[in-house]
Design a protein around this motif. Structure first.
Motif, PDB file in Angstrom:
ATOM      1  N   PRO A   1      -5.920 -12.076   4.878  1.00 27.66           N
ATOM      2  CA  PRO A   1      -5.316 -11.825   6.013  1.00 27.66           C
ATOM      3  C   PRO A   1      -4.321 -10.762   5.860  1.00 27.66           C
ATOM      4  O   PRO A   1      -3.564 -11.087   4.434  1.00 27.66           O
ATOM      5  N   GLY A   2      -4.196 -10.090   6.108  1.00 28.21           N
ATOM      6  CA  GLY A   2      -3.112  -8.762   6.359  1.00 28.21           C
ATOM      7  C   GLY A   2      -3.366  -7.943   5.004  1.00 28.21           C
ATOM      8  O   GLY A   2      -2.822  -6.582   5.070  1.00 28.21           O
ATOM      9  N   LYS A   3      -4.239  -7.576   4.412  1.00 26.09           N
ATOM     10  CA  LYS A   3      -4.200  -7.539   2.721  1.00 26.09           C
ATOM     11  C   LYS A   3      -5.081  -5.541   3.044  1.00 26.09           C
ATOM     12  O   LYS A   3      -6.323  -6.149   2.901  1.00 26.09           O
ATOM     13  N   ILE A   4      -5.068  -4.495   2.889  1.00 29.76           N
ATOM     14  CA  ILE A   4      -5.643  -3.746   3.016  1.00 29.76           C
ATOM     15  C   ILE A   4      -5.239  -2.572   1.818  1.00 29.76           C
ATOM     16  O   ILE A   4      -4.231  -2.622   1.742  1.00 29.76           O
ATOM     17  N   ARG A   5      -6.395  -1.604   1.393  1.00 38.55           N
ATOM     18  CA  ARG A   5      -5.963  -0.682   0.023  1.00 38.55           C
ATOM     19  C   ARG A   5      -7.098   0.630   0.223  1.00 38.55           C
ATOM     20  O   ARG A   5      -8.131   0.346   0.069  1.00 38.55           O
TER      21      ARG A   5
ATOM     22  N   ALA B   1      -1.588  -2.140   2.480  1.00 46.91           N
ATOM     23  CA  ALA B   1      -0.871  -3.098   2.582  1.00 46.91           C
ATOM     24  C   ALA B   1      -1.147  -4.711   2.252  1.00 46.91           C
ATOM     25  O   ALA B   1      -2.040  -4.806   1.997  1.00 46.91           O
ATOM     26  N   ASP B   2      -0.031  -5.174   2.362  1.00 50.26           N
ATOM     27  CA  ASP B   2      -0.115  -6.838   1.144  1.00 50.26           C
ATOM     28  C   ASP B   2       0.024  -7.869   2.044  1.00 50.26           C
ATOM     29  O   ASP B   2       0.436  -9.101   1.396  1.00 50.26           O
ATOM     30  N   GLY B   3       0.005  -7.772   3.351  1.00 50.50           N
ATOM     31  CA  GLY B   3       0.057  -8.965   4.100  1.00 50.50           C
ATOM     32  C   GLY B   3       1.053  -8.851   4.796  1.00 50.50           C
ATOM     33  O   GLY B   3       1.206 -10.166   5.982  1.00 50.50           O
ATOM     34  N   ARG B   4       1.794  -8.292   4.585  1.00 49.35           N
ATOM     35  CA  ARG B   4       3.076  -8.275   5.275  1.00 49.35           C
ATOM     36  C   ARG B   4       4.030  -6.730   5.697  1.00 49.35           C
ATOM     37  O   ARG B   4       4.074  -7.057   7.186  1.00 49.35           O
TER      38      ARG B   4
ATOM     39  N   SER C   1      -9.467 -10.061  -5.414  1.00 47.98           N
ATOM     40  CA  SER C   1      -8.377 -10.780  -6.171  1.00 47.98           C
ATOM     41  C   SER C   1      -7.250  -9.827  -5.425  1.00 47.98           C
ATOM     42  O   SER C   1      -7.422  -8.518  -5.137  1.00 47.98           O
ATOM     43  N   ASP C   2      -5.662 -10.803  -5.296  1.00 45.93           N
ATOM     44  CA  ASP C   2      -5.160 -10.116  -4.854  1.00 45.93           C
ATOM     45  C   ASP C   2      -4.284  -9.441  -5.373  1.00 45.93           C
ATOM     46  O   ASP C   2      -3.127  -8.399  -4.810  1.00 45.93           O
ATOM     47  N   GLY C   3      -4.660  -8.870  -7.064  1.00 42.19           N
ATOM     48  CA  GLY C   3      -4.267  -7.933  -7.695  1.00 42.19           C
ATOM     49  C   GLY C   3      -4.242  -6.552  -6.908  1.00 42.19           C
ATOM     50  O   GLY C   3      -3.709  -6.013  -7.781  1.00 42.19           O
ATOM     51  N   THR C   4      -5.396  -6.535  -6.590  1.00 49.48           N
ATOM     52  CA  THR C   4      -6.053  -5.378  -5.636  1.00 49.48           C
ATOM     53  C   THR C   4      -4.627  -4.710  -5.072  1.00 49.48           C
ATOM     54  O   THR C   4      -5.013  -3.376  -4.776  1.00 49.48           O
ATOM     55  N   PHE C   5      -4.464  -4.976  -4.220  1.00 51.50           N
ATOM     56  CA  PHE C   5      -2.818  -5.087  -3.639  1.00 51.50           C
ATOM     57  C   PHE C   5      -1.471  -4.805  -4.063  1.00 51.50           C
ATOM     58  O   PHE C   5      -1.027  -4.771  -3.326  1.00 51.50           O
ATOM     59  N   ARG C   6      -1.537  -4.724  -5.327  1.00 57.26           N
ATOM     60  CA  ARG C   6      -0.237  -4.369  -5.799  1.00 57.26           C
ATOM     61  C   ARG C   6      -0.823  -2.713  -6.235  1.00 57.26           C
ATOM     62  O   ARG C   6      -0.776  -2.090  -6.504  1.00 57.26           O
ATOM     63  N   TRP C   7       0.940  -2.186  -5.934  1.00 62.83           N
ATOM     64  CA  TRP C   7       0.880  -0.650  -6.946  1.00 62.83           C
ATOM     65  C   TRP C   7       1.949  -0.520  -7.321  1.00 62.83           C
ATOM     66  O   TRP C   7       2.678  -1.101  -7.280  1.00 62.83           O
ATOM     67  N   ASN C   8       2.298   0.733  -8.067  1.00 57.63           N
ATOM     68  CA  ASN C   8       2.928   0.862  -9.097  1.00 57.63           C
ATOM     69  C   ASN C   8       3.921   2.139  -7.542  1.00 57.63           C
ATOM     70  O   ASN C   8       3.692   3.038  -7.620  1.00 57.63           O
ATOM     71  N   ASP C   9       5.785   1.630  -7.948  1.00 56.01           N
ATOM     72  CA  ASP C   9       6.634   2.375  -7.509  1.00 56.01           C
ATOM     73  C   ASP C   9       7.338   3.759  -8.053  1.00 56.01           C
ATOM     74  O   ASP C   9       7.214   2.886  -9.149  1.00 56.01           O
TER      75      ASP C   9
END
Length: 200
Positions: free
Chosen positions: A61-65, A78-81, A186-194
Motif C-alpha cells: 500500500p501507498g508506494k510509488i516512484r 511516495a513511501d507509504g506515508r 523491493s521496498d528499497g525501490t522507494f528510498r531516496w537520497n536527501d
C-alpha cells in the motif's frame, strides 16, 4: 522553489467530495484492488508540448516512484506515508500527505472511489475514463484516469495514463506503456537520497 509537474501537483489535493455511478466504476475498483504492484514506462507532456520520460513503479500500500530519464534532476516518491517532490538541482524537497489525494486512488485500493469519482463517456467501448475532482475546490483542478479494457490486466483493465487540468485549464498528460502487474518489488525501490543533507 522548483516548478512541480502539474500531474503530480494534483496529488496533494484535500479530501474529495462527489458522487459517481457504479457499473464500470465498480470494475475500476476491482482492478485497483487486484494491483499489488505495477511497473511501466511513462511519458509526461506539459501544456507547452515538452515531453519527459521515465519509469513508474507502484507497490501497495501507498508506494510509488516516478524515476525520470537521465538528465532530469527531479524525483517523485511516495513511501507509504508521504509523497515527496525532490529537486536535486536546487537541493529542495517538498513533502505532502497522500491519504486524501486524487492519485491516492492508486495508492489505497481500499478507498471507495464511488465517493469522489465519476465515469466519463468516451465514445469507445474499449476505454474507461474516470474523473477525480473536488467540486468544492475547483482551484485544485481535476485529474482523469484512462483505462483500456484488456483481458491481460487485473479485472480486465489496464491503466493507460491520466490527464490533469489545473484551474487555468493547463493540461499535463501522462501516458503509460510496457505495464507489468504483480511482480515482486523491493521496498528499497522507494528510498531516496536527501539532497539537503549535503548542506550540513
Amino acid at each position: 522553489m522548483f516548478a512541480r509537474p502539474l500531474a503530480f501537483t494534483l496529488l496533494a489535493a484535500p479530501a474529495l467530495i462527489a458522487a459517481a455511478p457504479a457499473g464500470e466504476l465498480a470494475q475500476v475498483q476491482q482492478h485497483l484492488q487486484g494491483v499489488r504492484s505495477m511497473t511501466a514506462t511513462f511519458a509526461q507532456t506539459d501544456r507547452t508540448g515538452r515531453t519527459l520520460g521515465g519509469t513508474l513503479t507502484l507497490k501497495q500500500p501507498g508506494k510509488i516512484r516516478f524515476q525520470y530519464e537521465k538528465g532530469v534532476p527531479q524525483l517523485i516518491v511516495a513511501d507509504g506515508r508521504s509523497l515527496y517532490f525532490i529537486d536535486y538541482q536546487v537541493r529542495q524537497v517538498e513533502r505532502w500527505p497522500i491519504g486524501s489525494s486524487p492519485l491516492g486512488v492508486l495508492l489505497n485500493p481500499k478507498k471507495d472511489i464511488a465517493k469522489f469519482a465519476k465515469v466519463l463517456p468516451t465514445g469507445d467501448p474499449r476505454v474507461v475514463s474516470v474523473e477525480v475532482q473536488d467540486r468544492a475546490h475547483p482551484e485544485y483542478g481535476r485529474i482523469t484516469l484512462i483505462f483500456q479494457k484488456n483481458a491481460s490486466g487485473p479485472s480486465g483493465l489496464m491503466l493507460q495514463g491520466w490527464v490533469a487540468l489545473d484551474s487555468q485549464n493547463n493540461r499535463t498528460t501522462i501516458r503509460l506503456s510496457n505495464q507489468r502487474f504483480n511482480a515482486p518489488v523491493s521496498d528499497g525501490t522507494f528510498r531516496w537520497n536527501d539532497p539537503r543533507q549535503r548542506n550540513r
